[in-house]
Design an enzyme around this catalytic site. Sequence first.
Site, short mmCIF file in Angstrom:
data_model
loop_
_atom_site.label_atom_id
_atom_site.label_comp_id
_atom_site.label_asym_id
_atom_site.label_seq_id
_atom_site.Cartn_x
_atom_site.Cartn_y
_atom_site.Cartn_z
N GLY A 121 0.84 -1.21 0.00
CA GLY A 121 0.00 0.00 0.00
C GLY A 121 0.86 1.24 0.00
O GLY A 121 2.06 1.18 -0.29
N ASN A 122 0.28 2.37 0.30
CA ASN A 122 1.05 3.62 0.42
C ASN A 122 0.41 4.54 1.44
O ASN A 122 -0.66 4.23 1.96
CB ASN A 122 1.22 4.30 -0.96
N HIS A 123 1.06 5.66 1.71
CA HIS A 123 0.62 6.53 2.82
C HIS A 123 -0.47 7.53 2.45
O HIS A 123 -0.77 8.41 3.24
CB HIS A 123 1.82 7.32 3.36
N ALA A 129 -3.88 7.66 -5.14
CA ALA A 129 -2.50 7.20 -5.27
C ALA A 129 -2.57 5.69 -5.53
O ALA A 129 -2.48 4.88 -4.60
CB ALA A 129 -1.73 7.51 -3.99
#
Length: 403
Positions: free
Chosen positions: A212-214, A280
């Site tokens: 995943g990402n932030h 994102a």
Amino acid sequence: MSVLNGKKILLGISGGIAAYKTASLVRLFIKAGAHVQVIMTPASKDFVTPLTLSTLSKNPVFSSFYNQDEENEKWNNHVDLALWADLMVIAPATANTLSKMANGTCDNLLLAVYLSAKCPVYFAPAMDLDMYKHPSSLASFNSLQQYGNIIIPAESGELASGLSGEGRMAEPENIVAFLEADLESKLPLKGKKILITAGPTYEAIDPVRFIGNHSSGKMGFDIALSAANLGASVILVSGPTNCKANNSLVQVISVVSAQEMYDVCHQYYAGVDVAIAAAAVADYKPKIVSAQKIKKAADEFTIELEKTKDILASLGANKKNQFLIGFALETENEIENAKIKIQKKNLDLIVLNSLQDEGAGFGIDTNKVTFIDKEFHVEEMELKSKKAVADDILNKVITHFYE
Ligand code: CTP
């Protein structure tokens, strides 16, 4: 949320018995989230007290050109009051006040403010039935409507004279409903449908792990709320996030992976006027998703990845009349790379974030962006709250539809 939320309302009260109902009207405005200032004609103070209205509006009430309190003598600036307002409502509007408004008479503060107002002006007539039908009253209504003022028609019922008929000031609830309906019908994105992607995507490795990402989703949610405040219906396709969109015009569709986001976007894309890709999206996902939790065994462990589908590029490839906006996050050759992305993904506008700018990026409340359109006009913006950046993006959408 009411369209009156955050609006600055100037309530002008003239001297009729219906003035007693303005206490409820002020309360309803405040309940809807509006800021209220009250101006009274001298005659109206016989029907309702300034103290009641200043208490309810939480602001001083004005009724003369200057403050008569000797210790605190001060001119009440009618121009400032008029320019402060997003809308002016004159209720009750008596035959006398309406006639003076129609003829430019300026012998009290309310009339001076009316003549200085640049905002929309609404008036709610209140008079006896024969006065309401008198040709001179009708002439005042006509002149005022020709000036662009909006009439909130009187209602029928029992009148102060004991007669029954048309002429009663509209009930406070009906005044509020009238204003809301009128303002909503004039919102610049009324009737437009906007698809927005937001948040990160999670790409499963096994049943308990993911890549995943932030991304917090905040930018996409702020864009959705700005669009709804301008009257648009929004389909917000969001990856996992804690953000909430409490607005009946925003339909949130929660997804997890890039593939799910892709599928939902394509389900709705043909029916929208605008699409904004603020998500994102993970660029890569595990080639094989293990059906069972992967046990730790060897010292080293490699996951083979494959590209996810580029949602924005696929929207660009299928574009008909949609106005398509993408984001770009670049760390070098920012403008040039963003221009390449505009062409590659067939965009109308790109919102470029630079990680080199302090105050821009993931997890924080501010952002600094540069807009580049498909003709490669570059517009660098100041550091702003994400909410203000969202408003700027929606201004570009409005410009697209109206210029
Ligand atoms: N985007 C998308 N689907 C993907 C990847 C990106 O819809 N699979 C969208 C993002 O929502 C954003 C835009 O594409 O609006 C730009 O994403 P970015 O990551 O900056 O660029 P990429 O196209 O992924 O290229 P690169 O990572 O090489 O810069």
